[in-house]
Design a protein around this motif. Structure first.
Motif, PDB file in Angstrom:
ATOM      1  N   GLN A 148     -14.298  -9.409  -8.607  1.00 20.53           N
ATOM      2  CA  GLN A 148     -15.122  -8.509  -9.408  1.00 20.53           C
ATOM      3  C   GLN A 148     -15.021  -8.791 -10.904  1.00 20.53           C
ATOM      4  N   ARG A 149     -14.055  -9.622 -11.287  1.00 19.59           N
ATOM      5  CA  ARG A 149     -13.789  -9.900 -12.702  1.00 19.59           C
ATOM      6  C   ARG A 149     -13.552  -8.605 -13.470  1.00 19.59           C
ATOM      7  N   GLU A 150     -12.685  -7.767 -12.888  1.00 19.59           N
ATOM      8  CA  GLU A 150     -12.433  -6.466 -13.493  1.00 19.59           C
ATOM      9  C   GLU A 150     -11.073  -5.938 -13.064  1.00 19.59           C
ATOM     10  N   TRP A 151     -10.533  -5.016 -13.872  1.00 18.88           N
ATOM     11  CA  TRP A 151      -9.270  -4.363 -13.534  1.00 18.88           C
ATOM     12  C   TRP A 151      -9.501  -3.243 -12.522  1.00 18.88           C
ATOM     13  N   ARG A 152      -8.573  -3.126 -11.601  1.00 13.01           N
ATOM     14  CA  ARG A 152      -8.551  -2.013 -10.671  1.00 13.01           C
ATOM     15  C   ARG A 152      -7.350  -1.136 -11.037  1.00 13.01           C
ATOM     16  N   THR A 153      -7.581   0.163 -11.120  1.00 14.91           N
ATOM     17  CA  THR A 153      -6.496   1.087 -11.464  1.00 14.91           C
ATOM     18  C   THR A 153      -5.691   1.408 -10.222  1.00 14.91           C
ATOM     19  N   VAL A 154      -4.423   0.981 -10.211  1.00 11.75           N
ATOM     20  CA  VAL A 154      -3.524   1.285  -9.099  1.00 11.75           C
ATOM     21  C   VAL A 154      -2.928   2.670  -9.291  1.00 11.75           C
ATOM     22  N   ARG A 155      -2.458   2.947 -10.491  1.00  9.54           N
ATOM     23  CA  ARG A 155      -1.960   4.282 -10.855  1.00  9.54           C
ATOM     24  C   ARG A 155      -2.527   4.637 -12.218  1.00  9.54           C
ATOM     25  N   PRO A 156      -3.178   5.788 -12.336  1.00 10.48           N
ATOM     26  CA  PRO A 156      -3.825   6.156 -13.598  1.00 10.48           C
ATOM     27  C   PRO A 156      -2.816   6.539 -14.673  1.00 10.48           C
ATOM     28  N   ALA A 157      -3.312   6.708 -15.874  1.00 11.22           N
ATOM     29  CA  ALA A 157      -2.460   7.045 -17.023  1.00 11.22           C
ATOM     30  C   ALA A 157      -1.652   8.299 -16.760  1.00 11.22           C
ATOM     31  N   SER A 158      -0.348   8.201 -17.018  1.00 10.13           N
ATOM     32  CA  SER A 158       0.569   9.310 -16.786  1.00 10.13           C
ATOM     33  C   SER A 158       1.564   9.388 -17.932  1.00 10.13           C
ATOM     34  N   LEU A 159       2.303  10.483 -17.969  1.00  7.50           N
ATOM     35  CA  LEU A 159       3.354  10.695 -18.965  1.00  7.50           C
ATOM     36  C   LEU A 159       4.638  11.032 -18.227  1.00  7.50           C
ATOM     37  N   ASP A 160       5.693  10.221 -18.454  1.00  2.89           N
ATOM     38  CA  ASP A 160       6.945  10.436 -17.728  1.00  2.89           C
ATOM     39  C   ASP A 160       8.135  10.007 -18.568  1.00  2.89           C
ATOM     40  N   ALA A 161       9.322  10.399 -18.094  1.00  2.00           N
ATOM     41  CA  ALA A 161      10.567   9.897 -18.669  1.00  2.00           C
ATOM     42  C   ALA A 161      10.725   8.423 -18.287  1.00  2.00           C
ATOM     43  N   PRO A 162      11.502   7.651 -19.042  1.00  2.02           N
ATOM     44  CA  PRO A 162      11.620   6.208 -18.794  1.00  2.02           C
ATOM     45  C   PRO A 162      11.991   5.847 -17.359  1.00  2.02           C
ATOM     46  N   GLY A 163      12.851   6.636 -16.727  1.00  2.00           N
ATOM     47  CA  GLY A 163      13.312   6.289 -15.383  1.00  2.00           C
ATOM     48  C   GLY A 163      12.376   6.696 -14.269  1.00  2.00           C
ATOM     49  N   ARG A 164      11.246   7.326 -14.607  1.00  2.00           N
ATOM     50  CA  ARG A 164      10.357   7.855 -13.566  1.00  2.00           C
ATOM     51  C   ARG A 164       9.107   7.013 -13.339  1.00  2.00           C
ATOM     52  N   LEU A 165       8.982   5.901 -14.052  1.00  2.00           N
ATOM     53  CA  LEU A 165       7.832   5.036 -13.833  1.00  2.00           C
ATOM     54  C   LEU A 165       7.899   4.437 -12.426  1.00  2.00           C
ATOM     55  N   VAL A 166       6.766   4.377 -11.745  1.00  2.00           N
ATOM     56  CA  VAL A 166       6.698   3.776 -10.410  1.00  2.00           C
ATOM     57  C   VAL A 166       6.396   2.294 -10.572  1.00  2.00           C
ATOM     58  N   LEU A 167       7.319   1.447 -10.148  1.00  2.00           N
ATOM     59  CA  LEU A 167       7.180   0.013 -10.357  1.00  2.00           C
ATOM     60  C   LEU A 167       6.308  -0.612  -9.274  1.00  2.00           C
ATOM     61  N   PRO A 168       5.455  -1.588  -9.637  1.00  3.89           N
ATOM     62  CA  PRO A 168       4.675  -2.305  -8.638  1.00  3.89           C
ATOM     63  C   PRO A 168       5.600  -3.033  -7.658  1.00  3.89           C
ATOM     64  N   ASP A 169       5.135  -3.209  -6.418  1.00  2.00           N
ATOM     65  CA  ASP A 169       5.951  -3.906  -5.409  1.00  2.00           C
ATOM     66  C   ASP A 169       5.631  -5.398  -5.349  1.00  2.00           C
ATOM     67  N   VAL A 170       4.939  -5.890  -6.366  1.00  4.52           N
ATOM     68  CA  VAL A 170       4.641  -7.319  -6.501  1.00  4.52           C
ATOM     69  C   VAL A 170       5.031  -7.735  -7.912  1.00  4.52           C
ATOM     70  N   PRO A 171       5.163  -9.047  -8.185  1.00  3.89           N
ATOM     71  CA  PRO A 171       5.493  -9.484  -9.549  1.00  3.89           C
ATOM     72  C   PRO A 171       4.482  -8.937 -10.561  1.00  3.89           C
ATOM     73  N   PHE A 172       4.996  -8.456 -11.690  1.00  2.00           N
ATOM     74  CA  PHE A 172       4.114  -7.833 -12.674  1.00  2.00           C
ATOM     75  C   PHE A 172       4.568  -8.144 -14.090  1.00  2.00           C
ATOM     76  N   THR A 173       3.629  -7.974 -15.003  1.00  3.04           N
ATOM     77  CA  THR A 173       3.911  -8.075 -16.435  1.00  3.04           C
ATOM     78  C   THR A 173       4.047  -6.665 -17.005  1.00  3.04           C
ATOM     79  N   LEU A 174       5.091  -6.449 -17.768  1.00  8.12           N
ATOM     80  CA  LEU A 174       5.271  -5.183 -18.468  1.00  8.12           C
ATOM     81  C   LEU A 174       4.661  -5.341 -19.859  1.00  8.12           C
ATOM     82  N   ALA A 175       3.572  -4.616 -20.113  1.00 10.35           N
ATOM     83  CA  ALA A 175       2.865  -4.727 -21.385  1.00 10.35           C
ATOM     84  C   ALA A 175       3.076  -3.469 -22.216  1.00 10.35           C
TER      85      ALA A 175
END
Length: 281
Positions: A148-175
């Motif tokens: 599709q040449r486009e981004w798909r939203t896996v998890r929408p914008a959220s606000l959390d404490a540092p330890g509560r982010l849900v990490l992808p289960d595949v290799p990812f870039t932290l931006a």
């Protein structure tokens, strides 16, 4: 070949960022090198509102274009600085309303993902994370759909404490800048395939994302453009502060009473009063 001219604005951070892009419809979603771009990206702190309109004027002068040549106006919708979001939203609304143009809201976290991919075209999964202050993080998870040449939203914008982010289960870039802000307190730093702290809100990647959104019809009328705060508020209201102060006073009084009741009594009550005072201390 028909060109699409789009103005992109972002003031969600301490930077005043504006980009003017002219690209053919065939180039949208393809190589960014196919587009002609003009950019202003300056660290202005809290005075982006005074710099944004002059920067826009400079872009059009440099490109030898007029506002009337625009097909759409995009803005960084958030999350980010509340004041900054309102600045970009207001300017985009005002210009678009006067020219009867569609507006393209683009989330700032998606802009971080777009920036990471521009910097490294092999990037296909991005956990975008920005310092939200107050010991919290704005974050979202995006996957690039090559078909599709486009981004798909896996998890929408959220606000959390540092330890509560849900990490992808595949290799990812932290931006984003959360890695620099929180370091080892952010588990995503150790888990990421790569960390791109320079992939931040910027009008140029915003413009590229907005071009695709514009051609896909993901636009709104000027009067419908609105910031995406994510965080509901940054401070207590006066009523909340007064209620909190009253609650603390009540709790302190209860503690004093409990301490006095538990203190040993003498015939004259003196040692009991001393014990209660000591308990409060």
């Amino acid at each position: 070949m028909t060109q699409t001219v789009l103005l992109a604005l972002d003031t969600s951070t301490e930077f005043c960022s504006a980009a003017l892009v002219s690209a053919s419809a065939d180039a949208v979603g393809q190589s960014a090198a196919e587009a002609r771009v003009w950019v202003r990206h300056e660290q202005t702190g809290a005075v982006s509102s005074t710099r944004l309109l002059p920067a826009i004027r400079e872009l059009f002068d440099e490109a030898r274009l007029a506002l009337a040549d625009c097909d759409a106006i995009a803005f960084g919708a958030g999350p980010g600085s509340f004041t900054g979001l309102r600045t970009a939203t207001g300017v985009a609304q005002g210009l678009a309303f006067g020219l009867n143009l569609p507006v393209v809201p683009i989330g700032t976290l998606l802009v971080c993902a777009e920036s990471a991919r521009l910097r490294d075209p092999s990037t296909t999964r991005v956990l975008a994370a920005l310092d939200a202050r107050m010991d919290e993080i704005y974050w979202a998870d995006y996957a690039w759909d090559d078909a599709q040449r486009e981004w798909r939203t896996v998890r929408p914008a959220s606000l959390d404490a540092p330890g509560r982010l849900v990490l992808p289960d595949v290799p990812f870039t932290l931006a984003g800048n959360a890695a620099a802000a929180f370091g080892e307190r952010l588990p995503a730093v150790a888990a990421a395939r790569s960390v791109d702290g320079e992939a931040l809100p910027h009008a140029l990647p915003l413009a590229y994302a907005a071009l695709r959104a514009f051609h896909a019809g993901r636009t709104v009328r000027a009067d419908q453009a609105a910031p995406e705060y994510v965080r509901d508020k940054v401070a207590q209201t006066t009523a909340e502060r007064m209620a909190d102060k009253a609650a603390r006073s009540v709790n302190a009084a209860k503690a004093d009473h409990a301490a006095e009741q538990s203190a040993p009594r003498t015939s004259d009550g003196a040692s009991g009063r001393r014990s209660a005072d000591e308990a409060r201390r």
